[in-house]
Motif scaffolding. Structure first.
Motif, PDB file in Angstrom:
ATOM      1  N   ASP A  19       0.867  -1.167   0.000  1.00 53.58           N
ATOM      2  CA  ASP A  19       0.000   0.000   0.000  1.00 53.58           C
ATOM      3  C   ASP A  19       0.905   1.218   0.000  1.00 53.58           C
ATOM      4  O   ASP A  19       1.456   1.581   1.036  1.00 53.58           O
ATOM      5  CB  ASP A  19      -0.881   0.010   1.254  1.00 53.58           C
ATOM      6  N   LEU A  20       1.066   1.823  -1.142  1.00 52.46           N
ATOM      7  CA  LEU A  20       2.078   2.869  -1.245  1.00 52.46           C
ATOM      8  C   LEU A  20       1.664   4.176  -0.594  1.00 52.46           C
ATOM      9  O   LEU A  20       2.498   4.989  -0.245  1.00 52.46           O
ATOM     10  CB  LEU A  20       2.381   3.139  -2.723  1.00 52.46           C
ATOM     11  N   TYR A  21       0.362   4.381  -0.469  1.00 53.69           N
ATOM     12  CA  TYR A  21      -0.090   5.727  -0.102  1.00 53.69           C
ATOM     13  C   TYR A  21      -0.658   5.829   1.307  1.00 53.69           C
ATOM     14  O   TYR A  21      -1.200   6.862   1.674  1.00 53.69           O
ATOM     15  CB  TYR A  21      -1.113   6.210  -1.137  1.00 53.69           C
ATOM     16  N   LEU A  22      -0.561   4.755   2.080  1.00 53.15           N
ATOM     17  CA  LEU A  22      -1.133   4.817   3.432  1.00 53.15           C
ATOM     18  C   LEU A  22      -0.058   5.221   4.446  1.00 53.15           C
ATOM     19  O   LEU A  22       0.952   4.540   4.580  1.00 53.15           O
ATOM     20  CB  LEU A  22      -1.728   3.464   3.820  1.00 53.15           C
ATOM     21  N   PRO A  23      -0.284   6.316   5.147  1.00 57.06           N
ATOM     22  CA  PRO A  23       0.710   6.751   6.130  1.00 57.06           C
ATOM     23  C   PRO A  23       0.591   5.962   7.425  1.00 57.06           C
ATOM     24  O   PRO A  23      -0.394   5.268   7.660  1.00 57.06           O
ATOM     25  CB  PRO A  23       0.343   8.216   6.365  1.00 57.06           C
ATOM     26  N   GLU A  24       1.609   6.105   8.249  1.00 56.50           N
ATOM     27  CA  GLU A  24       1.549   5.558   9.602  1.00 56.50           C
ATOM     28  C   GLU A  24       1.383   6.737  10.535  1.00 56.50           C
ATOM     29  O   GLU A  24       2.053   7.755  10.357  1.00 56.50           O
ATOM     30  CB  GLU A  24       2.890   4.911   9.932  1.00 56.50           C
ATOM     31  N   MET A  25       0.525   6.607  11.535  1.00 59.04           N
ATOM     32  CA  MET A  25       0.320   7.736  12.438  1.00 59.04           C
ATOM     33  C   MET A  25       1.423   7.752  13.490  1.00 59.04           C
ATOM     34  O   MET A  25       1.568   6.824  14.273  1.00 59.04           O
ATOM     35  CB  MET A  25      -1.065   7.647  13.097  1.00 59.04           C
ATOM     36  N   ALA A  26       2.209   8.814  13.487  1.00 58.50           N
ATOM     37  CA  ALA A  26       3.360   8.899  14.388  1.00 58.50           C
ATOM     38  C   ALA A  26       3.178  10.094  15.313  1.00 58.50           C
ATOM     39  O   ALA A  26       2.546  11.091  14.942  1.00 58.50           O
ATOM     40  CB  ALA A  26       4.640   9.055  13.574  1.00 58.50           C
ATOM     41  N   GLU A  27       3.755   9.988  16.510  1.00 64.48           N
ATOM     42  CA  GLU A  27       3.508  11.027  17.513  1.00 64.48           C
ATOM     43  C   GLU A  27       4.647  12.048  17.568  1.00 64.48           C
ATOM     44  O   GLU A  27       5.826  11.688  17.567  1.00 64.48           O
ATOM     45  CB  GLU A  27       3.346  10.376  18.893  1.00 64.48           C
ATOM     46  N   ILE A  28       4.240  13.301  17.625  1.00 60.92           N
ATOM     47  CA  ILE A  28       5.229  14.353  17.827  1.00 60.92           C
ATOM     48  C   ILE A  28       5.526  14.408  19.322  1.00 60.92           C
ATOM     49  O   ILE A  28       4.613  14.581  20.128  1.00 60.92           O
ATOM     50  CB  ILE A  28       4.670  15.701  17.348  1.00 60.92           C
ATOM     51  N   VAL A  40       8.031  10.089  16.910  1.00 65.18           N
ATOM     52  CA  VAL A  40       8.212   8.670  17.247  1.00 65.18           C
ATOM     53  C   VAL A  40       7.179   7.840  16.494  1.00 65.18           C
ATOM     54  O   VAL A  40       5.986   8.137  16.521  1.00 65.18           O
ATOM     55  CB  VAL A  40       8.060   8.435  18.772  1.00 65.18           C
ATOM     56  N   LEU A  41       7.633   6.796  15.821  1.00 66.26           N
ATOM     57  CA  LEU A  41       6.725   5.909  15.084  1.00 66.26           C
ATOM     58  C   LEU A  41       5.992   4.996  16.059  1.00 66.26           C
ATOM     59  O   LEU A  41       6.413   4.829  17.203  1.00 66.26           O
ATOM     60  CB  LEU A  41       7.524   5.060  14.088  1.00 66.26           C
ATOM     61  N   VAL A  91       5.213  13.858   5.048  1.00 69.57           N
ATOM     62  CA  VAL A  91       4.398  14.132   6.231  1.00 69.57           C
ATOM     63  C   VAL A  91       2.982  14.402   5.766  1.00 69.57           C
ATOM     64  O   VAL A  91       2.756  15.131   4.809  1.00 69.57           O
ATOM     65  CB  VAL A  91       4.930  15.350   7.001  1.00 69.57           C
ATOM     66  N   SER A  92       2.049  13.799   6.458  1.00 71.62           N
ATOM     67  CA  SER A  92       0.667  13.886   6.054  1.00 71.62           C
ATOM     68  C   SER A  92      -0.138  14.539   7.171  1.00 71.62           C
ATOM     69  O   SER A  92      -0.043  14.148   8.321  1.00 71.62           O
ATOM     70  CB  SER A  92       0.236  12.447   5.795  1.00 71.62           C
ATOM     71  N   MET A  93      -0.891  15.599   6.800  1.00 71.76           N
ATOM     72  CA  MET A  93      -1.830  16.189   7.752  1.00 71.76           C
ATOM     73  C   MET A  93      -3.173  16.168   7.060  1.00 71.76           C
ATOM     74  O   MET A  93      -3.348  16.829   6.033  1.00 71.76           O
ATOM     75  CB  MET A  93      -1.430  17.617   8.078  1.00 71.76           C
ATOM     76  N   PHE A  94      -4.115  15.430   7.613  1.00 73.99           N
ATOM     77  CA  PHE A  94      -5.395  15.252   6.926  1.00 73.99           C
ATOM     78  C   PHE A  94      -6.072  16.603   6.723  1.00 73.99           C
ATOM     79  O   PHE A  94      -6.136  17.419   7.625  1.00 73.99           O
ATOM     80  CB  PHE A  94      -6.285  14.283   7.703  1.00 73.99           C
ATOM     81  N   GLY A  95      -6.550  16.796   5.531  1.00 78.75           N
ATOM     82  CA  GLY A  95      -7.185  18.059   5.187  1.00 78.75           C
ATOM     83  C   GLY A  95      -6.229  18.996   4.478  1.00 78.75           C
ATOM     84  O   GLY A  95      -6.642  19.831   3.695  1.00 78.75           O
ATOM     85  N   ALA A  96      -4.939  18.861   4.760  1.00 80.72           N
ATOM     86  CA  ALA A  96      -3.957  19.729   4.102  1.00 80.72           C
ATOM     87  C   ALA A  96      -3.183  18.954   3.048  1.00 80.72           C
ATOM     88  O   ALA A  96      -2.762  19.526   2.055  1.00 80.72           O
ATOM     89  CB  ALA A  96      -2.992  20.321   5.126  1.00 80.72           C
ATOM     90  N   GLY A  97      -2.989  17.682   3.256  1.00 80.16           N
ATOM     91  CA  GLY A  97      -2.276  16.886   2.263  1.00 80.16           C
ATOM     92  C   GLY A  97      -0.962  16.373   2.789  1.00 80.16           C
ATOM     93  O   GLY A  97      -0.821  16.096   3.975  1.00 80.16           O
ATOM     94  N   GLU A  98      -0.022  16.263   1.882  1.00 81.78           N
ATOM     95  CA  GLU A  98       1.276  15.694   2.215  1.00 81.78           C
ATOM     96  C   GLU A  98       2.372  16.567   1.652  1.00 81.78           C
ATOM     97  O   GLU A  98       2.182  17.216   0.627  1.00 81.78           O
ATOM     98  CB  GLU A  98       1.424  14.316   1.554  1.00 81.78           C
ATOM     99  N   LYS A 148      -0.518  13.905  16.502  1.00 83.52           N
ATOM    100  CA  LYS A 148       0.019  12.917  15.561  1.00 83.52           C
ATOM    101  C   LYS A 148      -0.023  13.417  14.125  1.00 83.52           C
ATOM    102  O   LYS A 148      -0.935  14.147  13.740  1.00 83.52           O
ATOM    103  CB  LYS A 148      -0.787  11.621  15.662  1.00 83.52           C
ATOM    104  N   VAL A 149       0.969  13.008  13.365  1.00 81.91           N
ATOM    105  CA  VAL A 149       0.958  13.258  11.921  1.00 81.91           C
ATOM    106  C   VAL A 149       1.158  11.928  11.203  1.00 81.91           C
ATOM    107  O   VAL A 149       1.653  10.968  11.794  1.00 81.91           O
ATOM    108  CB  VAL A 149       2.083  14.230  11.485  1.00 81.91           C
ATOM    109  N   GLY A 150       0.777  11.881   9.931  1.00 88.37           N
ATOM    110  CA  GLY A 150       1.022  10.683   9.137  1.00 88.37           C
ATOM    111  C   GLY A 150       2.431  10.728   8.575  1.00 88.37           C
ATOM    112  O   GLY A 150       2.922  11.792   8.219  1.00 88.37           O
ATOM    113  N   ILE A 151       3.064   9.579   8.517  1.00 91.25           N
ATOM    114  CA  ILE A 151       4.426   9.506   7.956  1.00 91.25           C
ATOM    115  C   ILE A 151       4.465   8.388   6.916  1.00 91.25           C
ATOM    116  O   ILE A 151       3.980   7.284   7.162  1.00 91.25           O
ATOM    117  CB  ILE A 151       5.471   9.186   9.056  1.00 91.25           C
ATOM    118  N   ARG A 152       5.003   8.683   5.750  1.00 90.89           N
ATOM    119  CA  ARG A 152       5.346   7.637   4.777  1.00 90.89           C
ATOM    120  C   ARG A 152       6.826   7.765   4.480  1.00 90.89           C
ATOM    121  O   ARG A 152       7.363   8.842   4.419  1.00 90.89           O
ATOM    122  CB  ARG A 152       4.560   7.796   3.476  1.00 90.89           C
ATOM    123  N   GLY A 153       7.473   6.647   4.283  1.00 93.96           N
ATOM    124  CA  GLY A 153       8.883   6.706   3.955  1.00 93.96           C
ATOM    125  C   GLY A 153       9.694   5.855   4.898  1.00 93.96           C
ATOM    126  O   GLY A 153       9.115   5.049   5.624  1.00 93.96           O
TER     127      GLY A 153
END
Ligand SMILES: Cc1cc2nc3c(=O)[nH]c(=O)nc-3n(C[C@H](O)[C@H](O)[C@H](O)COP(=O)(O)OP(=O)(O)OC[C@H]3O[C@@H](n4cnc5c(N)ncnc54)[C@H](O)[C@@H]3O)c2cc1C
Ligand code: SF4
Ligand code: SF4
Ligand code: FES
Lengths: 283, 249, 339
Positions: free
Chosen positions: A14-23, A39-40, A56-63, A100-105
């Motif tokens: 799944d290339l486009y699904l982020p992981e929710m990571a904590e600031i 932190v993942l 970095v993914s923020m829902f509503g704003a994008g990546e 939390k923010v989404g992280i891919r990579g």
């Protein structure tokens, strides 16, 4: 077209699904830049190389793509340095620890640390280019004996915009780090070098047989830095540059980051001078 | 959301088609009101507010009185949104700008012309700083909601900056040029979901031009379709007089 | 394998037969003179003799708007929309359009394979039909004849009074089960003649593009181009996309959606702060055409343009990809002659 077997989707990620990571921490670097420690889930390591980036993914704003600023030698979390320039980065600047923010990579090739082993590292960072370079610098500091000299040239528009002042003070005190700084326009208090970053290069004494330059900064910088390094006699293939392009996927599919026949998100962002020569759209 | 943003709705010269459109939002109105407090709105309520978070302003500026009012609105509003082609571009009102102003006054007001001071029709951005634009004549519900939700989220609204052709192609419309019509889609900013071409009409350019529009190429196409150069220019000027004259960017 | 004869007056029955097991998608008339692929409701509406559809069948596997995830702003969480295989019969597909799908198969399988595309691509059965080239088709020049059956399960060759039907795969044979047709007696027709050509053999094309990077062709053509993006958006092998978040009016939910994008658009390479990589329209024209004939072709050995003629036909400025390539070939030949 020769027909080829269609790949089984079960084997595809799944290339486009982020992981929710904590600031876990937010620090002001200047009034335009903030440093985020992230932190993942389950404290998993990001497993990046210096020079790689995450989306970095923020829902509503994008990546949006951001280079990892921390070194993989420092475990438990990773850091991103973010300049406020637009829609997503403005929203990011309002985030506080615990959110939390989404992280891919991590994405991209990053620096080939094996190839750099044993070399003198000449790090040239312009402006926010220090953010990704800090990963490489701290890697070399933590594995100091794996490398020769560590020379850091850092240029900024003004002294008010200088980043990582606390850390750079430590670099100044470290006898095994040569740290040069210049600003384009200094304030009244500024006592250091003034002038663009290329003015630092002619005075460097380099052992050309073992020096590798790693460069990151605004697009205009590359051509001039490369010229300055070439006139010192450093071969093109020993000059590594990290490019920036618009990115929408990070996985070689959306086409936005393509320059000539290379995709910056997968085959870059780090290229050597020889590779860039054949990429006419690069610089 | 801690405090609901305080909102004002204002109108200047224009057909008020855009404002009336607000009122057509029955389905969404309740959702909208969840998020904001409307504190000033001539069409629907009395009274004035001293301070606003967001001002939605419709219509172009065409009298000295307008100029004074827009300055006042700007002063009391944190965010100012231009609503509709008149406010964003000067709208069709701006067509008169390409003719001498005295001639227009004569035509509209006859011998009484000196009783009515009038300026060329200006977009809001010619006089005050505009934070965001909702384009179109009239603006579409879709786009109003998009800008609105962005502002409520505290996010900069995204402005489409590509041709109407893009939206038309994504919808798999038959190109109206294929039917022998002319169309300004190739240089007009998208965001309307290609409303007119979808209904078989040409795009008349009500949303203004894209950044760095290829006007010569567009004129060439229109001329190849049988228009004179003069007619081609007029078509482009209908909504874009101010932009073409350099009044706005 | 022997072909069967499908008479024109039995085409509707044939479509009805195909509908028995899976939904059928086929060309339908749209507007004044256009055609689109759509799910068949009335077998009567299917048009098998058509020049080309507006979109290719790419739209089923890589939709113009495609939700990548649904998010919840209140909980700061997301779910993935279900990915369903497009388990259907695609009837009346032209050879070049299936060749385009095979190119997309490559793009979405190599490097980082993409589940979204690959999942949708499962299960499709392709029934091709030959076509009569119009003034824009030039697939013959890129090695795709009007009766090229590569990749098809069943192929319908246009013959007098109907179609010669060939089953090419097991799935194809299964599809024809239970629909009786007499054996087709004649020989299968050869590929039809094309009016449009790129005047260059395959092997030489790579040299032409090695040579053409700094050609005046790019700025010449760009002078007439509006930069509208149409040429990319209707191309069956273009696969670039943009990604945007859309928030619903309650400001609690939304979707992350990708949509077809075009490298001819100025904003395609624009980054925060306003810098535009490939600001010059001539550079964008070159990039578009190099993506069709050089960059990925160097890697795969095949042109990425399948000669459908859509970009030329849909360009309001009349810019023709055949013309561009032929001008480059011409320049190349001249430079060779000069040496
Ligand atoms: C490999 C790489 C590493 C980067 N590292 C850093 C970093 O360490 N720190 C930092 O502050 N910035 C970094 N950037 C730049 C950062 O990605 C942009 O500043 C950011 O995308 C701006 O997003 P925005 O929504 O605030 O701006 P807007 O102008 O509102 O942009 C809208 C969208 O366009 C795209 N976009 C805009 N600018 C860029 C850009 N420069 N690169 C890619 N996509 C863009 C993004 O999808 C973005 O969300 C990096 C960019 C790249 C390509
Ligand atoms: S369709 Fe024609 S006018 Fe539009 S971008 Fe392509 S070449 Fe230019
Ligand atoms: S480049 Fe043009 S002719 Fe070639 S496949 Fe794409 S749309 Fe068809
Ligand atoms: S960012 Fe999408 S292909 Fe590189």
């Amino acid at each position: 077209m020769t027909e080829h077997k269609l790949m089984d989707p079960a084997g595809a990620r799944d290339l486009y699904l982020p992981e929710m990571a904590e600031i876990v921490a937010v620090k002001d670097l200047t009034d335009q830049e903030k440093l985020y420690e992230i932190v993942l889930p389950e404290g998993r390591e990001l497993g990046h190389k210096p020079g790689q980036f995450v989306a970095v993914s923020m829902f509503g704003a994008g990546e949006a793509p951001f280079s990892v600023s921390s070194s993989p030698t420092r475990l438990g979390s990773f850091e991103l340095g973010v300049r406020k320039v637009g829609m997503l980065t403005e929203m990011m600047h309002r985030l506080v620890p615990g959110e939390k923010v989404g992280i891919r990579g991590p994405f991209g090739n990053g620096f080939d640390m094996e190839a750099l082993r044993g070399k003198d590292l000449l790090i040239i960072a312009g402006g926010i280019g220090l953010v990704p370079m800090r990963s490489l610098i701290n890697y070399a500091i933590d594995r100091r004996d794996d490398f020769g000299r560590l020379i850091i040239c850092y240029g900024s528009h003004s002294d008010a915009e200088l980043l990582f002042n606390d850390e750079r003070k430590l670099w100044d005190q470290d006898p095994r780090i040569e740290h040069h700084v210049t600003v384009d326009v200094g304030s009244d208090e500024w006592t250091g070098n003034t002038g663009v970053i290329t003015t630092l290069i002619p005075r460097l004494e380099l052992d050309l047989s073992r020096t590798v330059a790693c460069v990151c900064g605004p697009p205009v910088m590359y051509r001039y830095v490369q010229l300055a390094l070439r006139s010192k006699g450093l071969p093109e293939k020993e000059i590594f540059m990290s490019l920036e392009r618009r990115m929408k996927c990070g996985v070689g599919k959306c086409g936005h980051c393509q320059i000539n026949n290379t995709f910056v998100c997968t085959e870059g962002p780090v290229y050597n001078g020889l590779e860039l020569k054949s990429l006419q759209e690069a610089l | 959301m801690a405090l609901k943003p305080r909102i004002g709705i204002f109108d200047f010269t224009g057909c008020e088609g855009c404002e009336l459109n607000h009122l057509n939002f029955e389905d969404q109105l309740l959702d909208i009101l969840e998020h904001v407090e409307i504190v000033e709105w001539r069409e629907a309520m009395d009274g004035r507010a001293d301070e606003l978070d967001i001002a939605f302003v419709e219509g172009s500026l065409s009298t000295p009185d307008c100029i004074e009012r827009i300055h006042e609105i700007r002063r009391k509003s944190k965010v100012l949104v231009a609503v509709g082609a008149c406010a964003v571009l000067g709208g069709i009102n701006a067509m008169k700008n390409i003719r001498p102003i005295e001639e227009v006054r004569e035509e509209v007001y006859g011998k009484d012309k000196y009783l009515f001071p009038t300026l060329p029709a200006l977009p809001l951005s010619a006089v005050v700083e505009v934070d965001h634009s909702i384009r179109g004549c009239p603006m579409t519900q879709l786009e109003f909601l998009k800008v609105f939700t962005s502002l409520v989220m505290g996010k900069q609204p995204v402005q489409e900056d590509y041709a109407v052709c893009v939206e038309c192609k994504l919808k798999e419309n038959e190109c109206v040029v294929e039917k022998g019509m002319i169309c300004l889609g190739p240089v007009t900013r998208a965001g309307c979901d290609a409303h007119c071409p979808t209904f078989g009409q040409m795009c008349i350019g009500c949303r203004g031009l894209v950044t760095d529009p290829r006007l010569e190429a567009m004129e060439e196409i229109l001329v190849a379709q049988g228009l004179s150069m003069d007619e081609a220019r007029k078509k482009l000027q209908m909504f874009n007089a101010n932009q073409l004259e350099g009044v706005t960017s | 394998m022997t072909a069967m004869m499908l008479d024109n007056d039995r085409v509707v029955d044939f479509v009805t037969h195909l509908q028995e097991n899976k939904p059928v998608y086929a060309p339908h008339a749209k507007g004044r003179s256009s055609f689109v692929f759509d799910q068949v409701e009335k077998p009567d509406d299917v048009v098998l003799d058509y020049p080309r559809t507006l979109h290719s069948i790419k739209k089923f596997f890589l939709p113009p708007q495609d939700d990548l995830l649904d998010f919840n702003l209140v909980e700061n969480s997301f779910t993935e929309p279900e990915l369903k295989p497009f388990d259907a019969v695609f009837l009346g597909v032209h050879s070049y359009d299936l060749h385009a799908v095979m190119r997309l198969d490559y793009v979405y399988s190599q490097g980082n394979p993409e589940r979204n595309y690959l999942a949708r691509r499962q299960g499709a059965v392709f029934v091709g039909v030959s076509f009569t080239p119009d003034k824009h088709h030039f697939s013959g020049s890129v090695g795709i004849g009007t009766n090229d059956t590569t990749g098809f399960d069943v192929f319908l060759h246009i013959v007098d009074d109907g179609y010669a039907v060939e089953a090419l795969t097991e799935a194809g044979t299964d599809l024809l089960q239970g629909f009786d047709m007499p054996v087709y007696e004649g020989a299968l027709p050869a590929s039809a003649h094309f009016e449009q050509h790129i005047y260059v053999p395959q092997g030489k094309l790579l040299d032409v593009f090695d040579h053409g990077y700094h050609s005046v062709v790019w700025s010449d053509e760009a002078a007439h181009c509006t930069g509208c993006g149409t040429c990319n958006l209707i191309c069956p092998t273009c696969s670039c996309f943009n990604v945007e978040d859309h928030v619903d009016v309650t400001v609690t939910h939304g979707t992350r959606t990708r949509s077809w994008d075009s490298c001819m658009l100025r904003g395609f390479g624009e980054v925060a702060g306003g810098e535009v990589f490939r600001e010059n329209l001539a550079d964008r024209q070159r990039h578009r055409v190099y993506r069709k004939f050089k960059y990925i072709s160097d890697e795969t050995g095949e042109p990425w343009c399948v000669g459908c003629g859509r970009c030329t036909m849909n360009c309001t400025a009349g810019i023709s990809i055949v013309n561009i390539v032929n001008r480059l070939v011409n320049e190349y030949d001249k430079s060779r002659a000069a040496v």
